[in-house]
Design an enzyme around this catalytic site. Structure first.
Site, PDB file in Angstrom:
ATOM      1  N   ASN A  10       0.858  -1.188   0.000  1.00  0.00           N
ATOM      2  CA  ASN A  10       0.000   0.000   0.000  1.00  0.00           C
ATOM      3  C   ASN A  10       0.894   1.238   0.000  1.00  0.00           C
ATOM      4  O   ASN A  10       1.494   1.566   1.018  1.00  0.00           O
ATOM      5  CB  ASN A  10      -0.889  -0.031   1.257  1.00  0.00           C
ATOM      6  CG  ASN A  10      -1.700   1.244   1.423  1.00  0.00           C
ATOM      7  OD1 ASN A  10      -1.771   2.072   0.513  1.00  0.00           O
ATOM      8  ND2 ASN A  10      -2.306   1.413   2.595  1.00  0.00           N
ATOM      9  N   TRP A  11       0.968   1.887  -1.146  1.00  0.00           N
ATOM     10  CA  TRP A  11       1.862   3.056  -1.263  1.00  0.00           C
ATOM     11  C   TRP A  11       1.319   4.265  -0.502  1.00  0.00           C
ATOM     12  O   TRP A  11       2.016   5.250  -0.323  1.00  0.00           O
ATOM     13  CB  TRP A  11       2.044   3.448  -2.733  1.00  0.00           C
ATOM     14  CG  TRP A  11       2.773   2.451  -3.572  1.00  0.00           C
ATOM     15  CD1 TRP A  11       3.158   1.171  -3.216  1.00  0.00           C
ATOM     16  CD2 TRP A  11       3.223   2.633  -4.922  1.00  0.00           C
ATOM     17  NE1 TRP A  11       3.810   0.571  -4.265  1.00  0.00           N
ATOM     18  CE2 TRP A  11       3.862   1.435  -5.323  1.00  0.00           C
ATOM     19  CE3 TRP A  11       3.140   3.694  -5.828  1.00  0.00           C
ATOM     20  CZ2 TRP A  11       4.418   1.287  -6.600  1.00  0.00           C
ATOM     21  CZ3 TRP A  11       3.687   3.539  -7.089  1.00  0.00           C
ATOM     22  CH2 TRP A  11       4.328   2.342  -7.469  1.00  0.00           C
ATOM     23  N   LYS A  12       0.050   4.230  -0.113  1.00  0.00           N
ATOM     24  CA  LYS A  12      -0.606   5.411   0.464  1.00  0.00           C
ATOM     25  C   LYS A  12      -0.397   6.583  -0.513  1.00  0.00           C
ATOM     26  O   LYS A  12      -0.373   6.348  -1.723  1.00  0.00           O
ATOM     27  CB  LYS A  12      -0.083   5.686   1.872  1.00  0.00           C
ATOM     28  CG  LYS A  12      -0.147   4.407   2.735  1.00  0.00           C
ATOM     29  CD  LYS A  12       0.090   4.633   4.186  1.00  0.00           C
ATOM     30  CE  LYS A  12      -0.006   3.293   4.928  1.00  0.00           C
ATOM     31  NZ  LYS A  12       0.141   3.426   6.371  1.00  0.00           N
ATOM     32  N   HIS A  92      -9.316   1.310   5.554  1.00  0.00           N
ATOM     33  CA  HIS A  92      -8.009   1.519   6.186  1.00  0.00           C
ATOM     34  C   HIS A  92      -8.183   2.473   7.369  1.00  0.00           C
ATOM     35  O   HIS A  92      -9.000   3.403   7.313  1.00  0.00           O
ATOM     36  CB  HIS A  92      -7.023   2.097   5.168  1.00  0.00           C
ATOM     37  CG  HIS A  92      -5.613   2.057   5.657  1.00  0.00           C
ATOM     38  ND1 HIS A  92      -5.120   2.985   6.553  1.00  0.00           N
ATOM     39  CD2 HIS A  92      -4.595   1.187   5.421  1.00  0.00           C
ATOM     40  CE1 HIS A  92      -3.853   2.685   6.821  1.00  0.00           C
ATOM     41  NE2 HIS A  92      -3.515   1.597   6.146  1.00  0.00           N
ATOM     42  N   GLU A  94      -6.500   4.881   8.334  1.00  0.00           N
ATOM     43  CA  GLU A  94      -6.313   6.302   8.005  1.00  0.00           C
ATOM     44  C   GLU A  94      -7.598   6.887   7.443  1.00  0.00           C
ATOM     45  O   GLU A  94      -7.936   8.048   7.695  1.00  0.00           O
ATOM     46  CB  GLU A  94      -5.135   6.441   7.023  1.00  0.00           C
ATOM     47  CG  GLU A  94      -3.807   6.226   7.745  1.00  0.00           C
ATOM     48  CD  GLU A  94      -2.692   5.664   6.886  1.00  0.00           C
ATOM     49  OE1 GLU A  94      -2.792   5.703   5.642  1.00  0.00           O
ATOM     50  OE2 GLU A  94      -1.707   5.169   7.469  1.00  0.00           O
ATOM     51  N   GLU A 164      -4.770  -4.608  10.952  1.00  0.00           N
ATOM     52  CA  GLU A 164      -3.752  -3.566  11.063  1.00  0.00           C
ATOM     53  C   GLU A 164      -3.956  -2.794  12.364  1.00  0.00           C
ATOM     54  O   GLU A 164      -4.741  -1.835  12.408  1.00  0.00           O
ATOM     55  CB  GLU A 164      -3.853  -2.597   9.881  1.00  0.00           C
ATOM     56  CG  GLU A 164      -3.557  -3.217   8.540  1.00  0.00           C
ATOM     57  CD  GLU A 164      -2.977  -2.204   7.560  1.00  0.00           C
ATOM     58  OE1 GLU A 164      -1.962  -2.510   6.940  1.00  0.00           O
ATOM     59  OE2 GLU A 164      -3.529  -1.095   7.440  1.00  0.00           O
ATOM     60  N   GLY A 170       3.186   2.472  10.736  1.00  0.00           N
ATOM     61  CA  GLY A 170       4.161   3.554  10.548  1.00  0.00           C
ATOM     62  C   GLY A 170       4.975   3.879  11.781  1.00  0.00           C
ATOM     63  O   GLY A 170       5.655   4.902  11.823  1.00  0.00           O
ATOM     64  N   SER A 207       4.061  -1.903  10.170  1.00  0.00           N
ATOM     65  CA  SER A 207       5.519  -1.967  10.322  1.00  0.00           C
ATOM     66  C   SER A 207       6.115  -3.299   9.890  1.00  0.00           C
ATOM     67  O   SER A 207       7.097  -3.773  10.476  1.00  0.00           O
ATOM     68  CB  SER A 207       5.930  -1.621  11.759  1.00  0.00           C
ATOM     69  OG  SER A 207       5.551  -0.289  12.068  1.00  0.00           O
ATOM     70  N   GLY A 228       3.141  -1.019   4.187  1.00  0.00           N
ATOM     71  CA  GLY A 228       3.139   0.399   3.831  1.00  0.00           C
ATOM     72  C   GLY A 228       4.536   0.844   3.439  1.00  0.00           C
ATOM     73  O   GLY A 228       4.990   0.657   2.311  1.00  0.00           O
ATOM     74  N   GLY A 229       5.255   1.426   4.393  1.00  0.00           N
ATOM     75  CA  GLY A 229       6.565   2.026   4.133  1.00  0.00           C
ATOM     76  C   GLY A 229       7.526   1.122   3.365  1.00  0.00           C
ATOM     77  O   GLY A 229       8.226   1.579   2.456  1.00  0.00           O
TER      78      GLY A 229
HETATM   79  P1  13P Z   1       3.472   0.605   7.524  1.00  0.00           P
HETATM   80  O1  13P Z   1       3.935  -0.708   6.928  1.00  0.00           O
HETATM   81  O2  13P Z   1       4.183   1.772   6.983  1.00  0.00           O
HETATM   82  O3  13P Z   1       3.464   0.531   9.024  1.00  0.00           O
HETATM   83  O4  13P Z   1       1.937   0.784   7.064  1.00  0.00           O
HETATM   84  C1  13P Z   1       1.052  -0.248   7.249  1.00  0.00           C
HETATM   85  C2  13P Z   1      -0.204   0.068   6.544  1.00  0.00           C
HETATM   86  O5  13P Z   1      -0.968   0.908   6.969  1.00  0.00           O
HETATM   87  C3  13P Z   1      -0.493  -0.671   5.296  1.00  0.00           C
HETATM   88  O6  13P Z   1      -1.799  -0.471   4.875  1.00  0.00           O
END
Ligand code: 13P
Length: 248
Positions: A10-12, A92, A94, A164, A170, A207, A228-229
């Site tokens: 997930n690149w966000k 998600h 967020e 999650e 993050g 993470s 994510g990251g």
């Molecule tokens: P991170 O891997 O950056 O913690 O993000 C997780 C995430 O929200 C994937 O959807």
């Protein structure tokens, strides 16, 4: 029984055409057993589909809860299908926290995604305060149940759930494999309460990186990871996919 593992990146709101290109190059020779899905922002979906190998799945990060019409700025599930998506991340944390998405809206999005023939990746997760109050299972199973109530549990045979924990996203502090296992098992139990034929694939997200993916994947009910990251650097992401593929 372990299902075919799934790694979703997930690149966000990150990346661009150069990341599309480097990801396509890095994944060109990926031959692992894990299913891999890349989820860039909307404007890059079509070019990602053109450049990524056919075996790599494409996912969107959001979708409208409506089918079509006068909804300025929204994107319909059918449009994502036309752009070559196979998956859509919904709910998600967020979006729940920053855009006030409700369980009802998320359930509508889930239905729209499936009506377009795509696979929803339904995210659930508790905050740190909810965990510390001992409410983790109630929160995550409640988020799942809200969608089950709307669409029926049988729909989950064509869906993916991602656990999650908000406190792990993050932060560099992933949930321990034991915590992930406990919550994944609770989610599967909740889904099976009504029907026992659902082969639910539950991903862990928060993470995840190439160093911790293996230990998480060793848990019997961790069927993949939502990243994510660590999905923003092409070679590192390929390494992570290989780690997950090697865990089965
Ligand atoms: P991170 O891997 O950056 O913690 O993000 C997780 C995430 O929200 C994937 O959807």
């Amino acid at each position: 029984m372990k299902r075919t593992p799934l790694v979703a990146g997930n690149w966000k709101m990150n990346g661009g055409q150069s990341l599309v290109a480097s990801m396509a190059t890095a994944l060109a020779e990926y031959q692992g057993v894990a299913d891999v899905v890349v989820c860039p922002p909307f404007p890059y979906l079509a070019s990602a589909r053109e450049q990524l190998p056919a075996a790599i799945g494409l996912g969107a990060q959001n979708v409208s809860d409506q089918a079509e019409g006068a909804f300025t700025g929204e994107v319909a599930a059918s449009m994502l299908a036309e752009a070559g998506c196979g998956y859509v991340i919904i709910g998600h944390s967020e979006r729940r926290a920053l855009y006030a998405e409700s369980d009802a809206q998320i359930a509508d999005k889930f239905a729209q995604v499936q009506a377009a023939g795509l696979i929803p990746v339904l995210c659930v997760g508790e905050t740190l305060a909810e965990r510390e109050a001992g409410n983790t299972d109630a929160v995550v199973c409640g988020q799942l149940q809200a969608v089950v109530d709307a669409v029926g549990v049988a729909a989950f045979a064509r869906a993916v759930v991602a656990y999650e924990p908000v406190w792990a996203i993050g932060t560099g502090e992933e949930a321990s494999p034991e915590i992930a296992q406990e919550v994944h098992a609770a989610l599967k139990r909740a889904a099976r309460k009504e029907i026992d034929t659902v082969a639910l694939r539950v991903l862990y997200g928060g993470s995840v990186n190439a160093d911790n993916a293996n230990a998480l994947m060793r848990m019997p009910d961790v069927d993949g990871v939502l990243v994510g990251g660590a999905s923003l650097e092409a070679l590192g992401f390929r390494q992570l996919c290989a780690q997950v593929a090697g865990s089965v």
